[in-house]
Design a protein around this motif. Structure first.
Motif, short mmCIF file in Angstrom:
data_model
loop_
_atom_site.label_atom_id
_atom_site.label_comp_id
_atom_site.label_asym_id
_atom_site.label_seq_id
_atom_site.Cartn_x
_atom_site.Cartn_y
_atom_site.Cartn_z
N ASN A 5 45.97 24.80 34.83
CA ASN A 5 45.74 26.12 34.28
C ASN A 5 45.49 27.08 35.44
OD1 ASN A 5 45.99 25.53 31.49
ND2 ASN A 5 43.98 24.55 31.56
N ALA A 6 45.29 28.34 35.11
CA ALA A 6 45.07 29.36 36.14
C ALA A 6 43.87 30.22 35.75
CB ALA A 6 46.32 30.23 36.26
N TYR A 7 43.20 30.75 36.75
CA TYR A 7 42.08 31.66 36.49
C TYR A 7 41.97 32.66 37.64
CZ TYR A 7 39.27 28.95 39.83
OH TYR A 7 38.79 28.34 40.96
N ALA A 8 41.26 33.74 37.35
CA ALA A 8 40.97 34.77 38.36
C ALA A 8 39.46 34.92 38.45
CB ALA A 8 41.61 36.10 37.96
N ALA A 9 38.97 35.30 39.62
CA ALA A 9 37.52 35.43 39.80
C ALA A 9 37.21 36.45 40.88
CB ALA A 9 36.90 34.08 40.15
N ASP A 10 35.96 36.92 40.86
CA ASP A 10 35.50 37.86 41.86
C ASP A 10 35.18 37.19 43.19
OD1 ASP A 10 35.55 40.11 40.25
OD2 ASP A 10 33.45 39.96 39.70
N ASP A 11 34.63 35.97 43.14
CA ASP A 11 34.06 35.33 44.31
C ASP A 11 33.02 36.28 44.91
OD1 ASP A 11 33.66 33.28 46.11
OD2 ASP A 11 35.29 33.86 47.42
N ALA A 12 32.21 36.83 44.03
CA ALA A 12 31.29 37.90 44.39
C ALA A 12 30.08 37.37 45.15
CB ALA A 12 30.82 38.63 43.14
N HIS A 13 29.95 37.81 46.37
CA HIS A 13 28.78 37.49 47.18
C HIS A 13 27.83 38.69 47.21
CE1 HIS A 13 30.58 33.77 48.88
NE2 HIS A 13 31.68 34.43 48.61
N PHE A 14 28.30 39.81 46.67
CA PHE A 14 27.53 41.04 46.54
C PHE A 14 26.98 41.54 47.88
CE2 PHE A 14 27.37 39.11 42.28
CZ PHE A 14 28.12 40.07 41.63
N GLN A 15 27.83 41.46 48.88
CA GLN A 15 27.53 42.07 50.17
C GLN A 15 28.01 43.52 50.12
OE1 GLN A 15 25.77 40.44 52.62
NE2 GLN A 15 25.57 38.97 50.97
N PRO A 16 27.44 44.40 50.90
CA PRO A 16 27.83 45.83 50.81
C PRO A 16 29.33 46.08 50.98
CG PRO A 16 25.89 45.57 52.19
CD PRO A 16 26.37 44.18 51.86
N GLN A 17 30.01 45.27 51.78
CA GLN A 17 31.43 45.49 52.02
C GLN A 17 32.33 44.86 50.95
OE1 GLN A 17 29.44 43.46 53.73
NE2 GLN A 17 30.47 41.54 54.12
N ASP A 18 31.75 44.07 50.04
CA ASP A 18 32.53 43.39 49.01
C ASP A 18 32.93 44.34 47.89
OD1 ASP A 18 32.11 41.09 50.44
OD2 ASP A 18 30.63 40.26 49.06
N PRO A 19 34.02 44.01 47.19
CA PRO A 19 34.37 44.81 46.03
C PRO A 19 33.28 44.67 44.97
CG PRO A 19 35.79 42.87 46.19
CD PRO A 19 34.93 42.90 47.42
N PRO A 20 33.19 45.61 44.04
CA PRO A 20 32.17 45.50 43.00
C PRO A 20 32.44 44.29 42.10
CG PRO A 20 33.74 47.23 42.48
CD PRO A 20 34.05 46.76 43.87
N GLY A 21 31.40 43.81 41.46
CA GLY A 21 31.56 42.71 40.52
C GLY A 21 32.42 43.13 39.34
N CYS A 22 32.93 42.16 38.64
CA CYS A 22 33.75 42.37 37.44
C CYS A 22 35.12 42.95 37.76
CB CYS A 22 33.03 43.19 36.40
SG CYS A 22 31.57 42.37 35.74
N VAL A 23 35.64 42.67 38.94
CA VAL A 23 37.02 43.03 39.24
C VAL A 23 37.94 41.99 38.60
CG1 VAL A 23 38.71 43.28 41.10
CG2 VAL A 23 36.41 44.22 41.36
N ALA A 24 37.52 40.74 38.60
CA ALA A 24 38.27 39.66 37.97
C ALA A 24 37.27 38.68 37.36
CB ALA A 24 39.14 38.95 39.00
N TRP A 25 37.57 38.19 36.19
CA TRP A 25 36.64 37.29 35.53
C TRP A 25 37.35 36.39 34.55
CZ3 TRP A 25 37.24 42.37 34.35
CH2 TRP A 25 37.54 42.69 33.03
N VAL A 26 36.63 35.38 34.05
CA VAL A 26 37.13 34.43 33.07
C VAL A 26 36.43 34.71 31.75
CG1 VAL A 26 37.28 31.99 32.46
CG2 VAL A 26 37.52 32.68 34.85
N GLN A 27 37.22 34.85 30.71
CA GLN A 27 36.71 35.04 29.35
C GLN A 27 36.95 33.72 28.62
OE1 GLN A 27 35.35 38.01 28.21
NE2 GLN A 27 34.77 36.95 26.35
N VAL A 28 35.88 33.03 28.24
CA VAL A 28 35.99 31.70 27.63
C VAL A 28 35.88 31.82 26.12
CG1 VAL A 28 35.00 29.38 27.54
CG2 VAL A 28 34.94 30.67 29.68
#
Length: 142
Positions: free
Chosen positions: A84-107
């Motif tokens: 299967n395939a999925y997308a994710a933020d890989d959010a580390h929430f560092q200042p230079q990172d993109p904001p959360g909820c750019v990509a997510w899994v809806q189960v």
């Protein structure tokens, strides 16, 4: 996802594929995380034979133009691997990172119980999105 609390850390001589198989045998959902960002080769990916899915998009890795892993997924699927395939933020929430909820899994699951969610992931009862809005049912506006 879904490793038991007592899961032993990797041993000094344990390979990535061996660790992946052990995690799968312990009941985990195994995803090939950001293969393009990790420069995973087709041979590397094929050695991960207990994987359930490939992370086809990673928002953090996309910042460096290595977030799209559909090419590897396509090769694996064409070689007969059932993933299967999925997308994710890989959010580390560092200042230079993109904001959360750019990509997510809806189960799609009957409840939020961890075992039920894990079973749904393994069954492929989910979709991923990179839509512009990431509201949940708990959101006060939504």
């Amino acid at each position: 996802m879904g490793l038991p609390l007592g899961f032993a850390p990797p041993g000094p001589d344990e390979t990535g594929p061996a660790l992946e198989r052990r995690a799968g045998a312990a009941g985990a959902f195994i995803g090939m995380a950001h293969p393009a960002a990790s420069l995973l080769t087709t041979a590397d990916a094929e050695s991960l034979d207990a994987a359930h899915a490939v992370e086809v998009y990673n928002a953090l890795a996309d910042r460096e133009h290595r977030g799209d892993s559909w090419h590897l997924t396509d090769v694996l699927l064409n070689r007969g691997h059932r993933l299967n395939a999925y997308a994710a933020d890989d959010a580390h929430f560092q200042p230079q990172d993109p904001p959360g909820c750019v990509a997510w899994v809806q189960v799609r699951a009957e409840s939020l119980d961890p075992d039920v969610l894990l079973a749904a992931l393994k069954a492929g009862h989910y979709y991923s999105s990179t839509a512009p809005n990431c509201r949940t049912s708990r959101s006060p506006t939504g």
